[in-house]
Scaffold this motif. Structure first.
Motif, short mmCIF file in Angstrom:
data_model
loop_
_atom_site.label_atom_id
_atom_site.label_comp_id
_atom_site.label_asym_id
_atom_site.label_seq_id
_atom_site.Cartn_x
_atom_site.Cartn_y
_atom_site.Cartn_z
N GLU A 180 71.88 29.10 43.81
CA GLU A 180 70.72 28.64 43.01
C GLU A 180 70.24 27.25 43.45
N ARG A 181 71.10 26.49 44.09
CA ARG A 181 70.67 25.24 44.73
C ARG A 181 71.64 24.96 45.86
N PRO A 182 71.26 24.07 46.80
CA PRO A 182 72.16 23.79 47.91
C PRO A 182 73.49 23.21 47.42
N LEU A 183 74.57 23.73 47.98
CA LEU A 183 75.93 23.29 47.63
C LEU A 183 76.44 22.36 48.73
N VAL A 184 77.01 21.23 48.34
CA VAL A 184 77.65 20.32 49.31
C VAL A 184 79.15 20.38 49.10
N GLU A 185 79.89 20.58 50.18
CA GLU A 185 81.36 20.60 50.11
C GLU A 185 81.91 19.59 51.11
N PHE A 186 83.05 19.02 50.78
CA PHE A 186 83.76 18.13 51.72
C PHE A 186 85.08 18.79 52.13
N TYR A 187 85.36 18.74 53.42
CA TYR A 187 86.65 19.20 53.95
C TYR A 187 87.30 18.02 54.66
N TYR A 188 88.61 17.90 54.48
CA TYR A 188 89.38 16.85 55.16
C TYR A 188 89.54 17.25 56.63
N LYS A 189 89.02 16.41 57.53
CA LYS A 189 89.06 16.70 58.97
C LYS A 189 90.48 16.43 59.46
N ASN A 190 91.30 17.48 59.46
CA ASN A 190 92.70 17.33 59.86
C ASN A 190 93.21 18.69 60.34
N ASP A 191 93.24 18.84 61.67
CA ASP A 191 93.61 20.14 62.26
C ASP A 191 94.99 20.59 61.82
N ALA A 192 95.95 19.63 61.73
CA ALA A 192 97.32 20.01 61.39
C ALA A 192 97.38 20.67 60.00
N LEU A 193 96.46 20.27 59.13
CA LEU A 193 96.42 20.84 57.77
C LEU A 193 95.40 21.98 57.66
N GLY A 194 94.70 22.27 58.76
CA GLY A 194 93.69 23.34 58.72
C GLY A 194 92.43 22.93 57.98
N ASP A 195 92.05 21.66 58.03
CA ASP A 195 90.81 21.16 57.41
C ASP A 195 90.62 21.64 55.96
N PRO A 196 91.50 21.22 55.04
CA PRO A 196 91.39 21.74 53.66
C PRO A 196 90.17 21.22 52.90
N LEU A 197 89.66 22.06 52.02
CA LEU A 197 88.59 21.67 51.09
C LEU A 197 89.13 20.57 50.20
N VAL A 198 88.34 19.51 49.96
CA VAL A 198 88.79 18.44 49.07
C VAL A 198 87.76 18.17 47.99
N THR A 199 88.23 17.78 46.82
CA THR A 199 87.34 17.31 45.76
C THR A 199 87.03 15.83 46.02
N ASP A 200 86.06 15.29 45.28
CA ASP A 200 85.75 13.87 45.41
C ASP A 200 87.00 13.04 45.13
N ASP A 201 87.75 13.42 44.08
CA ASP A 201 88.95 12.67 43.72
C ASP A 201 90.00 12.70 44.83
N HIS A 202 90.16 13.86 45.48
CA HIS A 202 91.08 13.92 46.63
C HIS A 202 90.65 12.91 47.67
N ALA A 203 89.36 12.91 47.99
CA ALA A 203 88.85 12.03 49.05
C ALA A 203 89.08 10.56 48.69
N LEU A 204 88.91 10.24 47.40
CA LEU A 204 89.09 8.85 46.96
C LEU A 204 90.56 8.46 46.99
N ILE A 205 91.41 9.32 46.45
CA ILE A 205 92.84 8.98 46.35
C ILE A 205 93.51 8.96 47.72
#
Ligand code: TMP
Ligand code: ASP
Length: 239
Positions: free
Chosen positions: A114-139
């Motif tokens: 219904e509207r464009p979705l923005v997602e963040f993934y942690y750029k880390n090959d060893a972890l397989g680039d996991p999806l992160v929430t804003d709080d994950h990214a901050l912490i």
């Protein structure tokens, strides 16, 4: 030659130093990988197409107010770009359900969002680039709250511009991945590439896939799809 110092080699590109400490040279390869490097192959002509297509789109985005790392195309496969510190987040924007979104949430590929979705993934090959929430990214100190707001703002601006530009070429921009970098001044600019490796692009009439999903999913016609997208974007093909 000092110019030949290899700074970094990724799956699809090599980055070399130049005589200017603020500028690096990117060389695009024909190598393709998928599923975090599990699947490997070559897509003939991909390096030249991805380089020139990224540059065409970066120039277009710059003209419309989006700052990018682009400096100058120096050959079919090589470009000078501003040296940035890459922010370790892959920023994905989705307009239509596909790929990992369809899988994660059980939503049929092709369902409009219904509207464009923005997602963040942690750029880390060893972890397989996991999806992160804003709080994950901050912490995890991957970015600040201001950075996240700026990334979201820029990603949505890029989406609006690219949807329009691809529509003019008869293509639907389903989703794509961006990477951003920081200049020594602290300014965040768009970096990496925008190509059929990093976008899902479907033909507007047939909805045929014209992107790296043809390689990921063994659909055949991979080279032809890249050539088709590039020809349409350049405006050289009658449809
Ligand atoms: P996904 O549906 O697999 O999460 O992919 C979303 C978009 O991001 C899609 O256009 C392909 C692109 N992408 C990359 O450019 N690099 C990657 O490593 C992944 C997983 C996706
Ligand atoms: N580029 C990623 C990899 O090599 C994944 C992808 O594009 O599907 O694994």
């Amino acid at each position: 030659m000092a110019e030949e110092t290899l700074l970094y080699e990724g799956k699809a590109k090599k980055v070399f130093a130049t005589s200017d400490p603020g500028v690096v040279r990117v060389l695009y390869k024909d190598d393709a990988t998928a599923f975090n490097g599990e699947k490997r192959g070559t897509i003939a002509g991909k390096g030249a197409i991805n380089n020139q297509m990224s540059n065409l789109l970066f120039r277009y985005l710059e003209e419309h107010g989006v700052p990018t790392h682009f400096v100058e195309e120096i050959s079919e496969r090589e470009t000078l770009v501003r040296k940035v510190e890459i922010i370790p987040l892959e920023v994905v924007v989705r307009n239509i359900a596909a790929g990992s979104f369809s899988k994660r949430f059980g939503i049929e590929e092709g369902t409009p969002l219904e509207r464009p979705l923005v997602e963040f993934y942690y750029k880390n090959d060893a972890l397989g680039d996991p999806l992160v929430t804003d709080d994950h990214a901050l912490i995890l100190h991957l970015a600040t709250a201001d950075d996240l707001a700026e990334l979201r703002r820029l990603a949505l601006a890029v989406n609006d511009l690219l949807v329009r530009r691809f529509r003019e070429a008869g293509l639907i921009l389903v989703d794509f991945k961006l990477e951003f970098g920081r200049l020594p001044s602290g300014e965040i600019v768009l970096a990496d590439e925008i190509s059929p490796d990093t976008c899902r692009l479907w033909d507007e009439r047939t909805r045929e896939k014209l992107d790296k999903d043809r390689f990921r999913r063994d659909l055949g016609g991979v080279e032809e799809a890249y050539q088709e997208v590039w020809a349409r974007l350049k405006g050289g093909v009658a449809r």
